[in-house]
Design a protein around this motif. Structure first.
Motif, mmCIF file in Angstrom:
data_model
loop_
_atom_site.group_PDB
_atom_site.id
_atom_site.type_symbol
_atom_site.label_atom_id
_atom_site.label_comp_id
_atom_site.label_asym_id
_atom_site.label_seq_id
_atom_site.Cartn_x
_atom_site.Cartn_y
_atom_site.Cartn_z
ATOM 1 N N LEU A 89 101.445 76.619 57.884
ATOM 2 C CA LEU A 89 100.009 76.563 58.190
ATOM 3 C C LEU A 89 99.288 77.857 57.820
ATOM 4 C CD1 LEU A 89 99.826 74.576 61.564
ATOM 5 C CD2 LEU A 89 99.654 73.752 59.206
ATOM 6 N N TYR A 90 99.960 78.980 57.968
ATOM 7 C CA TYR A 90 99.326 80.244 57.584
ATOM 8 C C TYR A 90 99.019 80.249 56.087
ATOM 9 C CZ TYR A 90 98.508 85.214 56.937
ATOM 10 O OH TYR A 90 97.944 86.426 56.605
ATOM 11 N N GLN A 91 99.989 79.792 55.283
ATOM 12 C CA GLN A 91 99.758 79.741 53.841
ATOM 13 C C GLN A 91 98.736 78.672 53.481
ATOM 14 O OE1 GLN A 91 100.758 81.781 51.466
ATOM 15 N NE2 GLN A 91 99.580 80.588 49.980
ATOM 16 N N ALA A 92 98.820 77.513 54.145
ATOM 17 C CA ALA A 92 97.889 76.425 53.845
ATOM 18 C C ALA A 92 96.451 76.832 54.109
ATOM 19 C CB ALA A 92 98.256 75.192 54.673
ATOM 20 N N LYS A 93 96.261 77.603 55.157
ATOM 21 C CA LYS A 93 94.904 78.057 55.475
ATOM 22 C C LYS A 93 94.339 78.926 54.346
ATOM 23 C CE LYS A 93 92.170 80.656 58.812
ATOM 24 N NZ LYS A 93 92.148 81.457 60.048
ATOM 25 N N GLN A 94 95.202 79.736 53.732
ATOM 26 C CA GLN A 94 94.733 80.624 52.673
ATOM 27 C C GLN A 94 94.399 79.867 51.386
ATOM 28 O OE1 GLN A 94 94.543 83.685 54.028
ATOM 29 N NE2 GLN A 94 95.654 82.826 55.778
ATOM 30 N N SER A 95 95.152 78.799 51.123
ATOM 31 C CA SER A 95 95.059 78.165 49.806
ATOM 32 C C SER A 95 94.300 76.846 49.788
ATOM 33 C CB SER A 95 96.476 77.934 49.254
ATOM 34 O OG SER A 95 97.239 77.134 50.142
ATOM 35 N N TYR A 96 93.979 76.285 50.940
ATOM 36 C CA TYR A 96 93.325 74.968 50.950
ATOM 37 C C TYR A 96 91.882 75.102 50.453
ATOM 38 C CZ TYR A 96 92.145 70.266 52.485
ATOM 39 O OH TYR A 96 91.778 68.939 52.511
ATOM 40 N N ASN A 97 91.510 74.287 49.462
ATOM 41 C CA ASN A 97 90.159 74.400 48.902
ATOM 42 C C ASN A 97 89.466 73.061 48.724
ATOM 43 O OD1 ASN A 97 91.573 73.318 46.779
ATOM 44 N ND2 ASN A 97 91.553 75.183 45.523
ATOM 45 N N SER A 98 89.938 72.015 49.407
ATOM 46 C CA SER A 98 89.304 70.708 49.295
ATOM 47 C C SER A 98 88.026 70.668 50.125
ATOM 48 C CB SER A 98 90.268 69.616 49.777
ATOM 49 O OG SER A 98 89.608 68.373 49.846
ATOM 50 N N ASN A 99 87.115 69.806 49.726
ATOM 51 C CA ASN A 99 85.888 69.618 50.502
ATOM 52 C C ASN A 99 86.127 68.765 51.737
ATOM 53 O OD1 ASN A 99 84.297 71.115 48.722
ATOM 54 N ND2 ASN A 99 84.011 69.327 47.370
ATOM 55 N N LYS A 100 87.240 68.038 51.728
ATOM 56 C CA LYS A 100 87.569 67.190 52.868
ATOM 57 C C LYS A 100 88.150 68.033 54.003
ATOM 58 C CE LYS A 100 88.794 63.059 50.155
ATOM 59 N NZ LYS A 100 89.882 62.103 49.877
ATOM 60 N N LYS A 101 87.943 67.547 55.221
ATOM 61 C CA LYS A 101 88.577 68.208 56.362
ATOM 62 C C LYS A 101 90.064 67.891 56.312
ATOM 63 C CE LYS A 101 88.525 68.765 61.361
ATOM 64 N NZ LYS A 101 87.940 68.354 62.650
ATOM 65 N N PRO A 102 90.926 68.905 56.347
ATOM 66 C CA PRO A 102 92.368 68.650 56.212
ATOM 67 C C PRO A 102 92.954 68.014 57.465
ATOM 68 C CG PRO A 102 91.994 70.948 56.714
ATOM 69 C CD PRO A 102 90.636 70.337 56.526
ATOM 70 N N CYS A 103 94.136 67.465 57.296
ATOM 71 C CA CYS A 103 94.855 66.900 58.426
ATOM 72 C C CYS A 103 96.277 67.451 58.435
ATOM 73 C CB CYS A 103 94.873 65.373 58.372
ATOM 74 S SG CYS A 103 95.855 64.687 57.023
ATOM 75 N N ILE A 104 96.954 67.244 59.546
ATOM 76 C CA ILE A 104 98.371 67.576 59.681
ATOM 77 C C ILE A 104 99.056 66.311 60.196
ATOM 78 C CG2 ILE A 104 100.071 69.022 60.859
ATOM 79 C CD1 ILE A 104 97.843 71.111 61.219
ATOM 80 N N LEU A 105 100.148 65.934 59.588
ATOM 81 C CA LEU A 105 100.833 64.693 59.939
ATOM 82 C C LEU A 105 102.175 64.985 60.623
ATOM 83 C CD1 LEU A 105 100.311 62.629 56.641
ATOM 84 C CD2 LEU A 105 98.860 62.658 58.687
ATOM 85 N N TYR A 106 102.492 64.157 61.587
ATOM 86 C CA TYR A 106 103.822 64.228 62.207
ATOM 87 C C TYR A 106 104.211 62.827 62.671
ATOM 88 C CZ TYR A 106 101.844 63.721 66.901
ATOM 89 O OH TYR A 106 101.219 63.239 68.017
#
Length: 758
Positions: A89-106
């Motif tokens: 999640l730390y890396q994803a926060k730095q690199s996520y650049n989509s206009n959509k609101k991201p999700c996390i799946l489990y």
């Protein structure tokens, strides 16, 4: 405490933890004694320690098929999960650049450590992504269509290789295909804790980014685990400090734990003593246990599909029995199983089985039985034999009908059954073998029929005290052929009955052996509400009204009064009914309400007037009816019925009191026995538990289901010193609380029960 019989322990809860393999324990001990060095030290002792650590790491790679990537030793699976989620999640926060609101799946059936950790780091890292549970089917398999639809926008997806409650084994190859074809860049963690030693893993051939493992689930020490991190997968240290583990995980390494893990890895790669059985053998063990369970409990329902589960886990429910009842039964027989996940044992149902869409009755009654790959044929044979022993023990309580048992627990007097907050009462006159059932509950129909047949009882009547709003009566299902032809009113009271005059009141009654069950009209909660008083027939006919037990419906509840805001309610009538009943009853006569929301079993007028001022004012005529109606309306305003929840038949109040009683540990018990004259030792477990295993000095069995009967018999001797014991100290504590509340003066219980006394 001297045991009546010593039953060897049969441990069938390996998914919670396992005993340490003897060779692993020896390796850990030797490491502590002779190879105790710090792997970071440069002297010979430190170099020897480092060699153990690196040997273990090398073997870990072989076991999981990880020729590349990092293998980092941790304190266990939870730390591995934190490490993976924080890193991703730390890396994803730095690199996520989509206009959509991201999700996390489990996965919806993941161990709680996963979703709770996701919520934690999602908040701490200020990501505020939507966390979505992936649905599963009836076998616990993840919904691939849902993943395909949602994963393209996922920062991370968390799945598990093998479920800890059901043993359901996910198809990692299919999961990888659907994940990577829709999002090749999302970070994927697979919880492999339950897969180690049960599933062949070739992690290097997959695109799994993170995989946590735990040692104590597979015969190693507690406090040791490891996490695999794929090469080039992002990594953020979860623990910073001295830079151990090449700066990846600080803190002095757990060398004894590593030594124990080293032995386990030897077994898995074929370099050990060959104590782990093959998959085929484990499947055979499962089949033997399943057959034993089915023979012992013919109505058993298995909650997991063996075809897509690892062979070491069986999840089942036995209709008509709660999970706690079966857990207590098996524990008394020294068989260790669990109700669902050991990490969520306080939850009434299984969220895993709920997610699979299984009926609530199966979820709430679920038992998990699990063994490890080191199980032996001798252990499985012993388990199967002991399971049959458990089933026979249920015959002592007449919970199953075993007519060949000569030593059944004979019913005489009052038995209380509960479903949720609702009570059902069975009264038996053993001399005549006549019985009456009051407040019949549908969930107890089969159990009651079994008890009646097993005990050879003649049912005289089945009666409700009023028309219930919270459940349907099971009265008609319990009627025998004779009672079906009898004319009764809608509550089950027979049209033909005897009458007696007491204090200018004409009261109808029916015979129950040498007892009489007297009907008293007590409207208020509903228009049709009645109370039923059980008296000695000879005394009643002589004009003496002395109720042993009064089944008061929802007129008086423990700590409160029944609600009067139904369409058929009338608070002014309740006022009159309370005065009528209090005029007939003695202050210490037992009241047996229709509901027991706080596990208080029974009560008395004396106990209730001490804590319920409104009732006390009515009984003493200190309040006029108009004022009572106002206060009663205010009391009822605190009741808030909610959809899909039990309808409350009275306002729960905060007037319950905690009463003090003596708590004894095992060492203090003998001193108490030496110092206390005429002390009575009471085992309050159910008869089948008592029959399986009990301490000899606890020579009196008073099950909680018969506590009301015991109180009724002892109500004139409240000075008798009592010591109560149960399996864990929980039930004995609850029973002690009830006894002290009702005026018993010298009550003690064994804290920790048999569990801590053996």
């Amino acid at each position: 405490m001297t045991e009546q019989q010593q039953l060897s322990q049969i441990y069938l809860d390996a998914n919670a933890t396992t005993p340490v393999l003897p060779a692993a324990a020896q390796a850990a001990l030797a490491t502590m004694q002779t190879q105790f060095g710090n792997p970071s030290s440069s002297h010979i002792t430190g170099l020897q320690a480092k060699q153990i650590m690196e040997q273990t790491r090398s073997k870990a790679r072989k076991v999981i098929g990880a020729s590349s990537g990092q293998v980092i030793f941790t304190s266990g699976a939870t730390e591995g999960i934190q490490t993976a989620i924080l890193s991703a999640l730390y890396q994803a926060k730095q690199s996520y650049n989509s206009n959509k609101k991201p999700c996390i799946l489990y996965g919806a059936t993941e161990h709680k450590a996963v979703p709770e950790s996701l919520k934690h780091w999602n908040h701490i890292l200020d990501i505020h992504s939507e966390i979505k549970a992936i649905p599963v089917d009836k076998d616990g398999m993840l919904d691939l269509d849902f993943i395909a639809k949602e994963v393209s926008n996922a920062l991370m997806i968390c799945t598990m290789a093998v479920n800890n409650e059901t043993g359901a084994e996910q198809d990692l190859s299919k999961l990888e295909t659907v994940i990577r074809s829709n999002n090749p860049n999302t970070y994927w963690m697979v919880d492999c804790v339950q897969a180690l030693g049960k599933v062949e893993l070739k992690i290097a051939n997959t695109s799994i980014d993170y995989a946590p493992f735990s040692g104590h689930k597979l015969y190693a020490m507690k406090g040791i685990g490891f996490v695999y991190i794929r090469e080039k997968a992002p990594f953020t240290p979860f623990i910073a400090g001295g830079g151990q583990e090449s700066g990846l995980r600080s803190g002095t390494e757990n060398l004894p734990g590593l030594a124990s893990l080293n032995v386990i890895f030897d077994e898995l790669i074929g370099q050990g003593r060959g104590v782990f059985a093959t998959k085929e053998t484990l499947c055979d063990y499962r089949d033997q246990i399943a057959k034993a369970l089915t023979t012992a409990f013919p109505t058993i329902v298995f909650n997991n599909n063996f075809a897509c589960s690892v062979p070491t886990t069986l999840n089942f429910a036995i209709p008509g029995f709660s999970a706690k009842e079966i857990l207590d039964l098996f524990d008394a027989a020294n068989i260790r199983v669990s109700s669902g996940s050991a990490c969520s044992s306080k939850v009434t149902g299984s969220f895993v089985l709920d997610a699979m869409g299984l009926p609530q009755t199966q979820s709430e009654a679920a038992i998990r039985l699990s063994f490890g790959p080191a199980a032996t044929q001798a252990e499985i044979d012993a388990a199967c034999e002991r399971i049959a022993y458990c089933a026979r023990a249920l015959g002592h309580s007449c919970l199953v009908n075993m007519n060949d048992l000569d030593n059944k627990s004979k019913l005489d007097g009052l038995v209380q059954f509960k479903v949720g907050g609702s009570c059902c009462w069975l009264f038996v006159d053993s001399e005549s073998k006549e019985a009456v059932i009051i407040e019949p509950l549908a969930e107890l129909t089969q159990r009651l029929l079994t008890v009646l047949e097993c005990q050879g009882l003649k049912l005289r009547a089945v009666i409700d005290t009023h028309g219930h709003a919270d459940h349907a009566s099971a009265r008609t299902q319990l009627l025998n052929d004779e009672l079906k032809t009898q004319k009764t009113d809608h509550l089950g009271w027979p049209a033909q009955c005897n009458v007696v005059t007491v204090d200018m009141l004409t009261l109808p009654f029916i015979d129950v052996g040498k007892f009489a069950l007297v009907k008293i009209a007590t409207p208020g909660h509903t228009q049709d509400s009645i109370s039923l008083a059980l008296c000695h027939k000879a005394e009643l006919k002589a004009g003496k009204f002395n109720s042993l037990y009064t089944f008061c419906g929802d007129l008086i509840l423990m700590g409160t009064l029944g609600r009067t805001n139904f369409e058929s309610s009338d608070a002014s009538q309740m006022y009159q009914s309370l005065q009528l009943l209090s005029g007939l009853l003695e202050q210490d006569s037992l009241l047996c309400p229709s509901h027991d929301y706080n596990n208080e079993f029974v009560t008395t007028l004396n106990a209730e007037t001490q804590r319920n001022q409104l009732l006390a004012d009515v009984v003493s005529v200190r309040i006029p009816v108009a004022d009572f109606m106002k206060k009663k309306a205010k009391l009822d305003s605190h009741i808030h019925d909610q959809a899909n929840q039990e309808i409350m038949c009275g306002a729960l109040t905060s007037c319950s009191q905690n009463h003090s009683f003596l708590e004894l540990n095992n060492d203090a018990l003998q001193a108490h026995l030496d110092d206390t004259k005429d002390v009575q030792l009471i085992d309050i477990r159910e008869p089948h538990e008592y029959a399986l295993n009990h301490a000899q000095q606890f020579d009196k069995n008073v099950p909680l289901t018969r506590l009301a009967n015991f109180i009724g018999l002892q109500r004139l001797n409240k000075n008798q010193p009592l010591v109560l014991v149960c399996r864990s100290g929980s039930r004995s504590s609850v029973a002690a609380q009830t006894l002290v509340r009702l005026g018993f003066e010298h009550v003690a219980h064994l804290k920790g029960g048999y569990a801590l006394a053996q």
